[in-house]
Write an enzyme that holds these catalytic residues in place. Structure first.
Site, PDB file in Angstrom:
ATOM      1  CB  THR A   7      63.983  87.273  89.975  1.00 59.14           C
ATOM      2  OG1 THR A   7      62.587  87.162  89.683  1.00 59.14           O
ATOM      3  CG2 THR A   7      64.760  87.280  88.663  1.00 59.14           C
ATOM      4  CE  LYS A  12      60.827  91.534  89.597  1.00 61.03           C
ATOM      5  NZ  LYS A  12      60.730  91.597  91.088  1.00 61.03           N
ATOM      6  CG  ASP A  70      60.742  94.434  96.598  1.00 63.44           C
ATOM      7  OD1 ASP A  70      60.315  93.328  96.253  1.00 63.44           O
ATOM      8  OD2 ASP A  70      60.108  95.187  97.360  1.00 63.44           O
ATOM      9  CG  PHE A 151      55.438  91.536  84.115  1.00 66.73           C
ATOM     10  CD1 PHE A 151      55.724  91.554  85.471  1.00 66.73           C
ATOM     11  CD2 PHE A 151      56.409  91.971  83.230  1.00 66.73           C
ATOM     12  CE1 PHE A 151      56.953  91.991  85.934  1.00 66.73           C
ATOM     13  CE2 PHE A 151      57.652  92.409  83.678  1.00 66.73           C
ATOM     14  CZ  PHE A 151      57.924  92.417  85.037  1.00 66.73           C
ATOM     15  CG  HIS A 187      59.486 100.716  87.702  1.00 70.40           C
ATOM     16  ND1 HIS A 187      58.846 100.279  86.563  1.00 70.40           N
ATOM     17  CD2 HIS A 187      59.363  99.688  88.603  1.00 70.40           C
ATOM     18  CE1 HIS A 187      58.353  99.069  86.765  1.00 70.40           C
ATOM     19  NE2 HIS A 187      58.659  98.690  87.989  1.00 70.40           N
TER      20      HIS A 187
END
Length: 202
Positions: A7, A12, A70, A151, A187
């Site tokens: 990334t 992230k 992802d 975000f 998550h």
């Protein structure tokens, strides 16, 4: 062990790095540490497909072990959208995409605003896929954006399912809770915890 996080997103990478900070002898890199290269086309039908595409592409291109993520938001009232297209569901910024969802759901009652954040992780080496997992955080779409943290779609995603000490955060949006809370209930946190357990077996 050195792992490349596939990334360029500081948000992230920062979240994942913080969650892995307690793993001994683990060094993390991001794509910003490598020479610029053309990114693979993320045209998979699912988030798991896209995580595999990124992990395999970068591990073969750079010859290193790669962890790819992802993730996306699935809204029941929108038939699972934006889903795999979360990052590019509509033109503009994160705020524009949040407003687009709120506009589409302006007449949807509270009891029908269910949603979830889904994160898939894939670890690959130049020889192929080594490990995969998925984390899910159940929630609902708030009536309006609340909070300035996080975000993506965080300020419109209300947490609805948590257990134990986490239950005090039910009803708050991802934009209202602290990074420490997100590192417990999100998550991505749920997926990364599985990765930590995998690393313990190596």
């Amino acid at each position: 062990m050195t792992i490349l996080l596939a990334t360029t997103s500081q948000h992230k990478a920062g979240e994942i790095a913080a969650m892995l900070s307690g793993v001994p002898d683990l060094q993390l890199q991001t794509l910003n540490d490598f020479p610029a290269t053309e990114a693979p086309e993320e045209d998979g039908a699912t988030m798991a497909d896209n995580a595999r595409i990124k992990a395999e592409f970068y591990s073969q291109h750079f010859g290193v072990r790669v962890l790819a993520d992802d993730s996306g938001l699935e809204v029941d009232a929108l038939n699972g959208e934006p889903g795999v297209h979360s990052a590019r569901w509509s033109e503009g910024s994160d705020s524009d995409r949040m407003l687009a969802i709120l506009d589409r759901m302006i007449d949807v009652p509270v009891e029908e605003r269910g949603a979830r954040y889904r994160c898939t992780l894939c670890l690959a080496t130049p020889d192929g896929i080594e490990w995969e997992a998925e984390g899910v955080c159940e929630g609902e779409i708030a009536l309006e954006a609340r909070g300035t943290g996080g975000f993506g779609y965080d300020p419109i995603f209300g947490i609805t399912l948590a257990t134990g000490a986490d239950s005090e955060y039910v009803g708050k949006t991802g934009g209202e809770v602290s990074p420490e809370v997100k590192a417990t209930v999100s998550h991505r946190a749920r997926a990364v915890r599985q990765f930590v357990e995998y690393l313990k077996t190596r």
